[in-house]
Design a protein around this motif. Structure first.
Motif, PDB file in Angstrom:
ATOM      1  N   SER A 195       9.609   2.475  -1.290  1.00  0.00           N
ATOM      2  CA  SER A 195       8.783   2.822  -2.460  1.00  0.00           C
ATOM      3  C   SER A 195       8.978   1.812  -3.574  1.00  0.00           C
ATOM      4  O   SER A 195       8.008   1.385  -4.215  1.00  0.00           O
ATOM      5  CB  SER A 195       9.136   4.218  -2.977  1.00  0.00           C
ATOM      6  OG  SER A 195       8.761   5.197  -2.066  1.00  0.00           O
ATOM      7  N   ASN A 196      10.231   1.432  -3.826  1.00  0.00           N
ATOM      8  CA  ASN A 196      10.500   0.427  -4.859  1.00  0.00           C
ATOM      9  C   ASN A 196       9.832  -0.893  -4.522  1.00  0.00           C
ATOM     10  O   ASN A 196       9.255  -1.548  -5.387  1.00  0.00           O
ATOM     11  CB  ASN A 196      12.001   0.218  -5.031  1.00  0.00           C
ATOM     12  CG  ASN A 196      12.652   1.339  -5.809  1.00  0.00           C
ATOM     13  OD1 ASN A 196      11.990   2.144  -6.447  1.00  0.00           O
ATOM     14  ND2 ASN A 196      13.969   1.395  -5.752  1.00  0.00           N
ATOM     15  N   ALA A 197       9.918  -1.304  -3.267  1.00  0.00           N
ATOM     16  CA  ALA A 197       9.321  -2.579  -2.852  1.00  0.00           C
ATOM     17  C   ALA A 197       7.807  -2.562  -3.040  1.00  0.00           C
ATOM     18  O   ALA A 197       7.221  -3.541  -3.517  1.00  0.00           O
ATOM     19  CB  ALA A 197       9.674  -2.876  -1.399  1.00  0.00           C
ATOM     20  N   VAL A 198       7.177  -1.452  -2.711  1.00  0.00           N
ATOM     21  CA  VAL A 198       5.716  -1.352  -2.831  1.00  0.00           C
ATOM     22  C   VAL A 198       5.298  -1.192  -4.294  1.00  0.00           C
ATOM     23  O   VAL A 198       4.343  -1.817  -4.749  1.00  0.00           O
ATOM     24  CB  VAL A 198       5.186  -0.182  -1.967  1.00  0.00           C
ATOM     25  CG1 VAL A 198       3.729   0.110  -2.266  1.00  0.00           C
ATOM     26  CG2 VAL A 198       5.376  -0.491  -0.483  1.00  0.00           C
ATOM     27  N   ARG A 199       6.030  -0.398  -5.041  1.00  0.00           N
ATOM     28  CA  ARG A 199       5.658  -0.087  -6.423  1.00  0.00           C
ATOM     29  C   ARG A 199       5.898  -1.264  -7.367  1.00  0.00           C
ATOM     30  O   ARG A 199       5.114  -1.507  -8.276  1.00  0.00           O
ATOM     31  CB  ARG A 199       6.448   1.119  -6.913  1.00  0.00           C
ATOM     32  CG  ARG A 199       6.041   1.593  -8.307  1.00  0.00           C
ATOM     33  CD  ARG A 199       6.819   2.811  -8.792  1.00  0.00           C
ATOM     34  NE  ARG A 199       6.739   3.910  -7.856  1.00  0.00           N
ATOM     35  CZ  ARG A 199       7.810   4.461  -7.260  1.00  0.00           C
ATOM     36  NH1 ARG A 199       9.017   4.015  -7.510  1.00  0.00           N
ATOM     37  NH2 ARG A 199       7.660   5.462  -6.422  1.00  0.00           N
ATOM     38  N   HIS A 200       6.982  -2.005  -7.154  1.00  0.00           N
ATOM     39  CA  HIS A 200       7.391  -3.005  -8.143  1.00  0.00           C
ATOM     40  C   HIS A 200       7.082  -4.451  -7.755  1.00  0.00           C
ATOM     41  O   HIS A 200       7.500  -5.368  -8.460  1.00  0.00           O
ATOM     42  CB  HIS A 200       8.882  -2.856  -8.447  1.00  0.00           C
ATOM     43  CG  HIS A 200       9.228  -1.512  -9.008  1.00  0.00           C
ATOM     44  ND1 HIS A 200       8.737  -1.055 -10.214  1.00  0.00           N
ATOM     45  CD2 HIS A 200       9.987  -0.504  -8.514  1.00  0.00           C
ATOM     46  CE1 HIS A 200       9.196   0.165 -10.437  1.00  0.00           C
ATOM     47  NE2 HIS A 200       9.954   0.522  -9.424  1.00  0.00           N
ATOM     48  N   THR A 201       6.415  -4.662  -6.639  1.00  0.00           N
ATOM     49  CA  THR A 201       6.033  -6.021  -6.245  1.00  0.00           C
ATOM     50  C   THR A 201       4.560  -6.044  -5.867  1.00  0.00           C
ATOM     51  O   THR A 201       3.947  -5.002  -5.657  1.00  0.00           O
ATOM     52  CB  THR A 201       6.888  -6.539  -5.065  1.00  0.00           C
ATOM     53  OG1 THR A 201       6.595  -5.778  -3.901  1.00  0.00           O
ATOM     54  CG2 THR A 201       8.376  -6.453  -5.374  1.00  0.00           C
ATOM     55  N   LYS A 202       4.026  -7.254  -5.748  1.00  0.00           N
ATOM     56  CA  LYS A 202       2.607  -7.381  -5.439  1.00  0.00           C
ATOM     57  C   LYS A 202       2.336  -7.797  -4.001  1.00  0.00           C
ATOM     58  O   LYS A 202       1.239  -7.664  -3.505  1.00  0.00           O
ATOM     59  CB  LYS A 202       1.976  -8.399  -6.381  1.00  0.00           C
ATOM     60  CG  LYS A 202       1.952  -7.916  -7.809  1.00  0.00           C
ATOM     61  CD  LYS A 202       1.249  -8.921  -8.698  1.00  0.00           C
ATOM     62  CE  LYS A 202       1.001  -8.292 -10.040  1.00  0.00           C
ATOM     63  NZ  LYS A 202       1.730  -8.676 -11.125  1.00  0.00           N
ATOM     64  N   GLY A 203       3.344  -8.316  -3.322  1.00  0.00           N
ATOM     65  CA  GLY A 203       3.119  -8.855  -1.984  1.00  0.00           C
ATOM     66  C   GLY A 203       3.481  -7.875  -0.891  1.00  0.00           C
ATOM     67  O   GLY A 203       3.718  -6.694  -1.136  1.00  0.00           O
ATOM     68  N   PRO A 204       3.538  -8.375   0.338  1.00  0.00           N
ATOM     69  CA  PRO A 204       3.914  -7.530   1.466  1.00  0.00           C
ATOM     70  C   PRO A 204       5.396  -7.154   1.383  1.00  0.00           C
ATOM     71  O   PRO A 204       6.135  -7.674   0.549  1.00  0.00           O
ATOM     72  CB  PRO A 204       3.646  -8.425   2.677  1.00  0.00           C
ATOM     73  CG  PRO A 204       3.822  -9.816   2.151  1.00  0.00           C
ATOM     74  CD  PRO A 204       3.324  -9.765   0.726  1.00  0.00           C
ATOM     75  N   ALA A 205       5.795  -6.260   2.246  1.00  0.00           N
ATOM     76  CA  ALA A 205       7.189  -5.814   2.306  1.00  0.00           C
ATOM     77  C   ALA A 205       7.544  -5.573   3.765  1.00  0.00           C
ATOM     78  O   ALA A 205       6.692  -5.684   4.655  1.00  0.00           O
ATOM     79  CB  ALA A 205       7.377  -4.538   1.485  1.00  0.00           C
ATOM     80  N   ALA A 206       8.790  -5.249   4.008  1.00  0.00           N
ATOM     81  CA  ALA A 206       9.218  -4.950   5.377  1.00  0.00           C
ATOM     82  C   ALA A 206      10.371  -3.953   5.340  1.00  0.00           C
ATOM     83  O   ALA A 206      11.228  -4.010   4.457  1.00  0.00           O
ATOM     84  CB  ALA A 206       9.665  -6.218   6.104  1.00  0.00           C
ATOM     85  N   ASP A 255       0.866  -1.177   0.000  1.00  0.00           N
ATOM     86  CA  ASP A 255       0.000   0.000   0.000  1.00  0.00           C
ATOM     87  C   ASP A 255       0.905   1.231   0.000  1.00  0.00           C
ATOM     88  O   ASP A 255       1.783   1.338   0.854  1.00  0.00           O
ATOM     89  CB  ASP A 255      -0.862  -0.029   1.260  1.00  0.00           C
ATOM     90  CG  ASP A 255      -1.855   1.109   1.337  1.00  0.00           C
ATOM     91  OD1 ASP A 255      -1.562   2.212   0.836  1.00  0.00           O
ATOM     92  OD2 ASP A 255      -2.926   0.912   1.942  1.00  0.00           O
ATOM     93  N   PRO A 256       0.727   2.145  -0.943  1.00  0.00           N
ATOM     94  CA  PRO A 256       1.594   3.328  -0.992  1.00  0.00           C
ATOM     95  C   PRO A 256       1.617   4.126   0.319  1.00  0.00           C
ATOM     96  O   PRO A 256       2.610   4.773   0.632  1.00  0.00           O
ATOM     97  CB  PRO A 256       1.005   4.163  -2.131  1.00  0.00           C
ATOM     98  CG  PRO A 256       0.255   3.202  -2.976  1.00  0.00           C
ATOM     99  CD  PRO A 256      -0.230   2.113  -2.053  1.00  0.00           C
ATOM    100  N   ARG A 257       0.546   4.073   1.096  1.00  0.00           N
ATOM    101  CA  ARG A 257       0.523   4.794   2.385  1.00  0.00           C
ATOM    102  C   ARG A 257       1.530   4.221   3.374  1.00  0.00           C
ATOM    103  O   ARG A 257       1.963   4.906   4.301  1.00  0.00           O
ATOM    104  CB  ARG A 257      -0.888   4.760   2.980  1.00  0.00           C
ATOM    105  CG  ARG A 257      -1.902   5.506   2.141  1.00  0.00           C
ATOM    106  CD  ARG A 257      -3.299   5.292   2.637  1.00  0.00           C
ATOM    107  NE  ARG A 257      -3.680   3.895   2.402  1.00  0.00           N
ATOM    108  CZ  ARG A 257      -4.909   3.431   2.525  1.00  0.00           C
ATOM    109  NH1 ARG A 257      -5.878   4.225   2.882  1.00  0.00           N
ATOM    110  NH2 ARG A 257      -5.174   2.163   2.289  1.00  0.00           N
ATOM    111  N   ALA A 258       1.919   2.973   3.174  1.00  0.00           N
ATOM    112  CA  ALA A 258       2.873   2.326   4.076  1.00  0.00           C
ATOM    113  C   ALA A 258       4.253   2.986   4.003  1.00  0.00           C
ATOM    114  O   ALA A 258       5.028   2.910   4.954  1.00  0.00           O
ATOM    115  CB  ALA A 258       2.967   0.837   3.773  1.00  0.00           C
ATOM    116  N   VAL A 259       4.557   3.638   2.887  1.00  0.00           N
ATOM    117  CA  VAL A 259       5.842   4.327   2.758  1.00  0.00           C
ATOM    118  C   VAL A 259       5.951   5.427   3.809  1.00  0.00           C
ATOM    119  O   VAL A 259       6.982   5.576   4.475  1.00  0.00           O
ATOM    120  CB  VAL A 259       6.027   4.885   1.324  1.00  0.00           C
ATOM    121  CG1 VAL A 259       7.316   5.674   1.213  1.00  0.00           C
ATOM    122  CG2 VAL A 259       5.993   3.747   0.312  1.00  0.00           C
TER     123      VAL A 259
END
Length: 141
Positions: A58-69, A22-26
């Protein structure tokens, strides 16, 4: 040490913040990082660390479909900021910052390379899921 006193600057520590795609997560990551560094007495690293973390997450959220950390670690006078995502593919190589000029996308890792003391990536598994960790380091000096 009493509970309300900050850690010694040389004492190692590590935090992980798992986020949805979710972009808000950034923004959540950026503000969390600012709080962590402030509480650990590393206010001098906050602005650069926020910039770097924003690019990585931002890269993790923008370029992938799953969760990030977001992973943040302090050890031996070095701050390591990492972004884990579920895509095992390596990130594209960063361009030279001077050559990126007015392009809309693709500046992130070039900016990371220009502002960090070091950066890289590695394959990584979390809870049985394959992915990667893209990281950068900042020293105190």
């Amino acid at each position: 040490m009493p509970e309300n006193e900050p850690n010694e600057p040389n004492e190692p520590w590590e935090y992980s913040l798992y986020i949805p795609n979710d972009p808000r997560a950034v923004t959540v990551c950026r503000r969390t990082l600012r709080l962590i560094l402030t509480l650990h007495g590393l206010i001098g690293l906050v602005d650069t660390a926020e910039l770097l973390a924003t690019e990585l997450i931002s890269n993790a959220v923008r370029h992938t479909k799953g969760p990030a950390a977001l992973r943040v670690r302090w050890s031996a006078g070095v701050l390591r900021i990492g972004a884990w995502d579920a895509d095992p593919e390596p990130p594209p190589p960063p361009g030279e910052l001077e050559q990126l000029g007015e392009v809309e996308e693709g500046r992130g890792l070039g900016l990371v390379r220009a502002c960090a003391d070091g950066w890289g990536w590695q394959p990584l598994s979390r809870f049985g899921n394959r992915g990667k960790l893209v990281w950068c380091e900042l020293g105190v000096a």
